[in-house]
Write a protein that holds these residues in place. Structure first.
Motif, PDB file in Angstrom:
ATOM      1  N   UNK A   3       0.819  -1.218   0.000  1.00 60.86           N
ATOM      2  CA  UNK A   3       0.000   0.000   0.000  1.00 60.86           C
ATOM      3  C   UNK A   3       0.852   1.267   0.000  1.00 60.86           C
ATOM      4  N   UNK A   4       2.184   1.141   0.115  1.00 54.78           N
ATOM      5  CA  UNK A   4       3.079   2.301   0.093  1.00 54.78           C
ATOM      6  C   UNK A   4       3.600   2.580  -1.306  1.00 54.78           C
ATOM      7  N   UNK A   5       3.206   1.760  -2.270  1.00 54.24           N
ATOM      8  CA  UNK A   5       3.654   1.891  -3.650  1.00 54.24           C
ATOM      9  C   UNK A   5       2.460   2.202  -4.537  1.00 54.24           C
ATOM     10  N   UNK A   6       2.637   3.119  -5.465  1.00 51.57           N
ATOM     11  CA  UNK A   6       1.608   3.423  -6.463  1.00 51.57           C
ATOM     12  C   UNK A   6       2.163   3.045  -7.830  1.00 51.57           C
ATOM     13  N   UNK A   7       1.524   2.069  -8.484  1.00 50.33           N
ATOM     14  CA  UNK A   7       1.943   1.620  -9.813  1.00 50.33           C
ATOM     15  C   UNK A   7       0.994   2.224 -10.847  1.00 50.33           C
ATOM     16  N   UNK A   8       1.565   2.667 -11.961  1.00 48.71           N
ATOM     17  CA  UNK A   8       0.765   3.182 -13.061  1.00 48.71           C
ATOM     18  C   UNK A   8       1.474   2.856 -14.365  1.00 48.71           C
ATOM     19  N   UNK A   9       0.882   3.161 -15.490  1.00 48.64           N
ATOM     20  CA  UNK A   9       1.410   2.726 -16.785  1.00 48.64           C
ATOM     21  C   UNK A   9       2.882   3.082 -16.983  1.00 48.64           C
ATOM     22  N   UNK A  10       3.260   4.277 -16.575  1.00 47.12           N
ATOM     23  CA  UNK A  10       4.617   4.739 -16.842  1.00 47.12           C
ATOM     24  C   UNK A  10       5.641   4.331 -15.794  1.00 47.12           C
ATOM     25  N   UNK A  11       5.186   3.894 -14.625  1.00 46.00           N
ATOM     26  CA  UNK A  11       6.157   3.541 -13.600  1.00 46.00           C
ATOM     27  C   UNK A  11       5.564   3.323 -12.230  1.00 46.00           C
ATOM     28  N   UNK A  12       6.367   3.578 -11.203  1.00 44.62           N
ATOM     29  CA  UNK A  12       6.020   3.322  -9.811  1.00 44.62           C
ATOM     30  C   UNK A  12       6.558   4.464  -8.964  1.00 44.62           C
ATOM     31  N   UNK A  13       5.798   4.887  -7.953  1.00 46.99           N
ATOM     32  CA  UNK A  13       6.294   5.856  -6.970  1.00 46.99           C
ATOM     33  C   UNK A  13       5.999   5.327  -5.574  1.00 46.99           C
ATOM     34  N   UNK A  14       6.822   5.760  -4.615  1.00 48.00           N
ATOM     35  CA  UNK A  14       6.571   5.464  -3.208  1.00 48.00           C
ATOM     36  C   UNK A  14       5.715   6.592  -2.657  1.00 48.00           C
ATOM     37  N   UNK A  15       4.640   6.240  -1.982  1.00 43.24           N
ATOM     38  CA  UNK A  15       3.740   7.257  -1.440  1.00 43.24           C
ATOM     39  C   UNK A  15       4.375   7.951  -0.242  1.00 43.24           C
ATOM     40  N   UNK A  16       4.283   9.274  -0.179  1.00 41.09           N
ATOM     41  CA  UNK A  16       4.762   9.991   1.004  1.00 41.09           C
ATOM     42  C   UNK A  16       3.959   9.580   2.236  1.00 41.09           C
ATOM     43  N   UNK A  17       4.523   9.729   3.378  1.00 37.59           N
ATOM     44  CA  UNK A  17       3.869   9.377   4.636  1.00 37.59           C
ATOM     45  C   UNK A  17       2.515  10.075   4.744  1.00 37.59           C
ATOM     46  N   UNK A  18       1.475   9.319   5.091  1.00 38.54           N
ATOM     47  CA  UNK A  18       0.139   9.874   5.260  1.00 38.54           C
ATOM     48  C   UNK A  18      -0.680   9.917   3.983  1.00 38.54           C
ATOM     49  N   UNK A  19      -0.100   9.573   2.841  1.00 38.12           N
ATOM     50  CA  UNK A  19      -0.806   9.603   1.564  1.00 38.12           C
ATOM     51  C   UNK A  19      -1.416   8.238   1.254  1.00 38.12           C
ATOM     52  N   UNK A  20      -2.493   8.249   0.458  1.00 39.07           N
ATOM     53  CA  UNK A  20      -3.059   7.020  -0.074  1.00 39.07           C
ATOM     54  C   UNK A  20      -3.239   7.211  -1.578  1.00 39.07           C
ATOM     55  N   UNK A  21      -3.262   6.128  -2.285  1.00 39.41           N
ATOM     56  CA  UNK A  21      -3.372   6.183  -3.741  1.00 39.41           C
ATOM     57  C   UNK A  21      -4.839   6.310  -4.144  1.00 39.41           C
ATOM     58  N   UNK A  22      -5.175   7.348  -4.888  1.00 38.79           N
ATOM     59  CA  UNK A  22      -6.530   7.580  -5.383  1.00 38.79           C
ATOM     60  C   UNK A  22      -6.472   7.961  -6.866  1.00 38.79           C
ATOM     61  N   UNK A  23      -5.671   7.216  -7.606  1.00 38.66           N
ATOM     62  CA  UNK A  23      -5.463   7.491  -9.020  1.00 38.66           C
ATOM     63  C   UNK A  23      -6.776   7.434  -9.798  1.00 38.66           C
ATOM     64  N   UNK A  24      -6.874   8.250 -10.823  1.00 37.94           N
ATOM     65  CA  UNK A  24      -7.983   8.192 -11.766  1.00 37.94           C
ATOM     66  C   UNK A  24      -7.368   7.810 -13.110  1.00 37.94           C
TER      67      UNK A  24
END
Length: 144
Positions: A3-24
């Motif tokens: 849950x600390x990683x956000x994957x999307x078509x172009x790549x991956x990012x580590x979520x900053x502390x306190x963030x959640x992934x809500x990609x559209x």
């Protein structure tokens, strides 16, 4: 799934502390002929069920839109019977006086997180549009 990683078509990012992934995610036809399909995320928040969440969201929309028309909820399946969800169909008159037609399929993948698939068009969704949306839902495979 981390849950600390956000994957999307172009790549991956580590979520900053306190963030959640809500990609559209927006799926567009390259010719701009077919209706747009979006995939979004949300959480139940203060709601006790997906039905309560939907009722709350729709009441907000209904209060802001004119000439709201809605069909009864239907059950819908995600992927190869991974989970079932609720399908809603509705239309409304936009401020520019054009009617917008939308279909949403809302699924809970766990006790809190929602995955929402939507299709919208400024004319009635055709059988081909509906089949494309259904095929998209059926094609879902989880990364979990």
């Amino acid at each position: 799934m981390d849950k600390n990683i956000c994957r999307f078509s172009e790549g991956v990012v580590t979520l900053p502390s306190g963030y959640c992934e809500r990609t559209l995610n927006t799926l567009n036809d390259t010719r701009s002929i077919l209706p747009t399909i979006t995939i979004s995320r949300d959480s139940l928040g203060n709601h006790n069920s997906v039905e309560e969440y939907i009722d709350s969201q729709l009441s907000i929309l209904k209060s802001k839109m004119k000439e709201w028309l809605q069909e009864p909820y239907e059950l819908v399946v995600l992927g190869d019977n991974l989970t079932s969800g609720i399908l809603i169909n509705y239309s409304f008159l936009r401020p520019d006086k054009v009617r917008s037609y939308q279909k949403q399929a809302i699924f809970t993948l766990n006790m809190e997180d929602l995955l929402i698939f939507s299709v919208s068009k400024s004319s009635v969704l055709t059988n081909a549009d509906n089949q494309c949306f259904t095929d998209t839902l059926k094609s879902f495979k989880t990364n979990l």
